[in-house]
Write an enzyme that holds these catalytic residues in place. Structure first.
Site, PDB file in Angstrom:
ATOM      1  N   LYS A 175     -32.436 -32.165  26.618  1.00 44.66           N
ATOM      2  CA  LYS A 175     -31.978 -30.900  26.043  1.00 44.66           C
ATOM      3  C   LYS A 175     -32.645 -30.713  24.692  1.00 44.66           C
ATOM      4  O   LYS A 175     -32.278 -31.354  23.703  1.00 44.66           O
ATOM      5  CB  LYS A 175     -30.460 -30.899  25.857  1.00 44.66           C
ATOM      6  CG  LYS A 175     -29.960 -29.506  25.474  1.00 44.66           C
ATOM      7  CD  LYS A 175     -28.698 -29.512  24.678  1.00 44.66           C
ATOM      8  CE  LYS A 175     -28.918 -29.515  23.194  1.00 44.66           C
ATOM      9  NZ  LYS A 175     -29.618 -28.351  22.636  1.00 44.66           N
ATOM     10  N   GLU A 250     -31.301 -41.216  15.932  1.00 47.08           N
ATOM     11  CA  GLU A 250     -32.275 -41.006  14.846  1.00 47.08           C
ATOM     12  C   GLU A 250     -31.728 -39.860  14.003  1.00 47.08           C
ATOM     13  O   GLU A 250     -31.821 -38.694  14.394  1.00 47.08           O
ATOM     14  CB  GLU A 250     -33.642 -40.607  15.418  1.00 47.08           C
ATOM     15  CG  GLU A 250     -34.319 -41.676  16.230  1.00 47.08           C
ATOM     16  CD  GLU A 250     -34.818 -42.847  15.392  1.00 47.08           C
ATOM     17  OE1 GLU A 250     -34.901 -42.716  14.161  1.00 47.08           O
ATOM     18  OE2 GLU A 250     -35.096 -43.898  15.989  1.00 47.08           O
ATOM     19  N   CYS A 284     -37.193 -35.273   8.398  1.00 50.53           N
ATOM     20  CA  CYS A 284     -36.135 -36.262   8.178  1.00 50.53           C
ATOM     21  C   CYS A 284     -36.506 -37.233   7.064  1.00 50.53           C
ATOM     22  O   CYS A 284     -35.659 -37.692   6.315  1.00 50.53           O
ATOM     23  CB  CYS A 284     -35.863 -37.023   9.467  1.00 50.53           C
ATOM     24  SG  CYS A 284     -37.334 -37.783  10.160  1.00 50.53           S
ATOM     25  N   GLU A 385     -28.461 -34.086   2.373  1.00 43.29           N
ATOM     26  CA  GLU A 385     -29.774 -33.735   2.928  1.00 43.29           C
ATOM     27  C   GLU A 385     -29.889 -32.204   2.917  1.00 43.29           C
ATOM     28  O   GLU A 385     -29.224 -31.521   3.701  1.00 43.29           O
ATOM     29  CB  GLU A 385     -29.874 -34.265   4.360  1.00 43.29           C
ATOM     30  CG  GLU A 385     -31.263 -34.103   4.955  1.00 43.29           C
ATOM     31  CD  GLU A 385     -31.305 -34.482   6.428  1.00 43.29           C
ATOM     32  OE1 GLU A 385     -30.392 -34.093   7.175  1.00 43.29           O
ATOM     33  OE2 GLU A 385     -32.283 -35.139   6.835  1.00 43.29           O
TER      34      GLU A 385
END
Ligand SMILES: NC(=O)c1ccc[n+]([C@@H]2O[C@H](COP(=O)([O-])OP(=O)(O)OC[C@H]3O[C@@H](n4cnc5c(N)ncnc54)[C@H](O)[C@@H]3O)[C@@H](O)[C@H]2O)c1
Ligand SMILES: C[N+](C)(C)CC=O
Length: 489
Positions: A175, A250, A284, A385
């Site tokens: 997905k 991750e 990331c 973040e």
């Protein structure tokens, strides 16, 4: 406009509900494609197909050499269609075509790396401590894999999951992010062309809270591999407990970049920019926390601001563009609020801090490259973040303080150290709690080296030999060469 479909059990089909989704170009908000929108029912059908292909098909038992050849063929086809794929990626994400072309080279390299690894594992003979016996260890595929990917590197992150899963003999349901599915759709076509058998690869398109959750919950899925945000990762981890799935996560990062006064100044300034402004900071491992030795702080910030002022924003298709837009209006608003909150906490905007005012950029989700000074680890802007083109600057006076600041985070994905003193660099690296540390460089990754995070940046490692091992179970086989009654009872 043709509706792009999902792939289930070898057929391209629309969703059971017939719902569709518009896919948007973040540079100008134009609709670039319409895709079918799946729901739980489609995800369940795809999982059944993958289950059947694993349990009754012969992909898992196909000689690894043959699987490796097919995975090599996928790499060939990606190289053949590299320009088309790169343009599609840039259209959907806003990143420059130059960056997307680089991604496509990396992606083909990932398929080749795992294709090569497919038939290299001959298992292991163990010296058995039991007389008249043999003991050996073999690796087998895990089974049905659910794979969920984010929007920032749509095809690259998909390749890190698809290539090892196929090389190891698994079947899968992927997905992609609902906002960036286009290159994944194209690569599933290429994987069919390469000869991956029916039912082995399945692609469902749509939102995370329905089909992503189904993949994470469903008891017929043996492994869930997820790349995305920390909050989603926590939900997936919880859902995966339903049948104690294998789990690979991750997640995000808040990556420090320590610059010592003895570092090569121009290189460190240049790399501080590369660390955070590539793909508008939507990486990331973006080096979003600059930690500078006090004695060079003011000169460094001045040089950085001068360089940042020259960054050219624009369309990813314009060769002079250095930075594209953010992915969506929702994400743009998140970045705006993140910086505004940082200002309220006491951060000073040295450059940027808002939307650009060029008329040609007003329909895109652009945010100016931004440097925030006077920052400290007790600020949300340093801890959260932001996932935008925003760098915070902190100061240090001792090596110990630099390390302590670098580690003061719930994340542990990556970090950098800039110094000409190799002893100092190695002392820092030894203490930095991160999955990847770069010395005098930033943001490098390649198929041969593992990738993943310490702390809340994730569980497991993609790429390298660990990247294949995530898709394998380990079986110990013990054989009694002289069976006879034991007469214990
Ligand atoms: N560590 C890495 O290698 C790496 C690489 C790329 C991106 N990321 C991280 O990804 C994040 C950005 O991506 P994003 O905004 O697409 O992340 P996200 O978590 O919002 O979405 C990622 C994927 O998860 C799906 N999803 C959402 N809710 C779900 C649920 N309840 N159950 C199952 N699936 C669900 C989404 O539809 C999407 O496909 C950042 O935090 C970034 O650091 C990490
Ligand atoms: C893993 N990487 C660096 C390719 C993309 C992260 O968002």
């Amino acid at each position: 406009m043709n509706i792009k479909k999902q792939l289930i059990d070898g057929s391209w089909v629309t969703s059971k509900s017939n719902a569709t989704r518009d896919i948007i170009n973040p540079f100008n908000q134009e609709v670039i494609a319409k895709v079918t929108e799946s729901d739980e029912a489609d995800a369940k059908t795809a999982i059944v197909a993958a289950r059947k292909a694993f349990d009754q098909g012969d992909w898992a038992t196909t000689p690894a050499t043959v699987r490796g050849k097919i995975v090599h063929k996928i790499a060939d086809l990606i190289e053949r269609d590299k320009e088309e794929l790169a343009e599609l990626e840039s259209l959907n994400t806003g990143k420059t075509v130059e960056e997307s072309l680089g991604d496509m080279d990396d992606i083909a390299g990932v398929f080749r790396y795992f294709a090569e690894m497919a038939d290299k594992d001959g298992g292991e003979i163990i010296e058995s401590p039991i007389p008249n016996s043999t003991s050996r260890v073999i690796h087998e595929p895990v089974g049905v894999c659910g794979q969920i990917t984010p929007w920032n590197y749509p095809l690259l992150q998909a390749s890190w999951k698809l290539a090892p899963a196929l090389a190891a003999g698994n079947t899968l349901v992927m997905k992609p992010s609902e906002i960036t599915p286009l290159t994944s759709i194209k690569v599933f076509e290429l994987m069919q062309e390469a000869g991956v058998p029916q039912g082995v690869i399945n692609l469902v398109l749509g939102p995370g809270n329905s089909i992503g959750a189904e993949l994470s919950n469903n008891d017929d899925v043996d492994l869930i591999s997820f790349t995305g945000g920390i909050e989603t990762g926590k939900k997936i981890m919880q859902a995966a407990s339903s049948n104690v799935k294998n789990l690979a996560l991750e997640l995000g990062g808040k990556n420090p970049n320590i610059v010592f006064a003895d570092a090569e100044f121009e290189t460190a300034v240049d790399q501080a920019m590369n660390a955070v402004f590539f793909h508008a900071g939507q990486i990331c491992s973006a080096g979003t926390r600059l930690i500078i030795e006090e004695s060079i702080h003011d000169d460094f910030v001045e040089a950085l601001v001068d360089r940042v002022n020259t960054i050219k924003l624009g369309s990813g298709f314009d060769e002079s563009t250095q930075m594209g837009p953010l992915i969506s209006k929702e994400h743009l608003n998140k970045v705006i609020n993140y910086v505004e909150n940082g200002k309220k906490e006491g951060a000073t905007v040295a450059v940027g801090g808002g939307r650009p005012d060029q008329p040609g950029l007003q329909n895109g989700f652009f945010y100016l490259p931004t440097v925030l000074t006077n920052c400290s680890t007790d600020m949300r802007v340093v801890q959260d973040e932001g996932f935008g083109p925003v760098i915070t600057v902190e100061k240090f006076t001792t090596e110990e303080e630099a390390i302590q600041l670098a580690n003061d985070s719930i994340y542990g994905l990556s970090g950098g150290v800039f110094t000409n003193d190799i002893g100092k660099a190695e002392r820092c690296v030894a203490k930095m709690r991160m999955g990847t540390v770069w010395i005098n460089d930033v943001n490098l990754y390649f198929p041969h080296a593992p990738w993943g995070g310490y702390k809340q940046s994730g569980i497991g490692r993609e790429l390298g030999k660990t990247g294949l091992e995530e898709y394998q179970e380990t079986k110990h086989i013990f054989q009694n060469l002289k069976p006879e009654p034991v007469n214990w009872f």
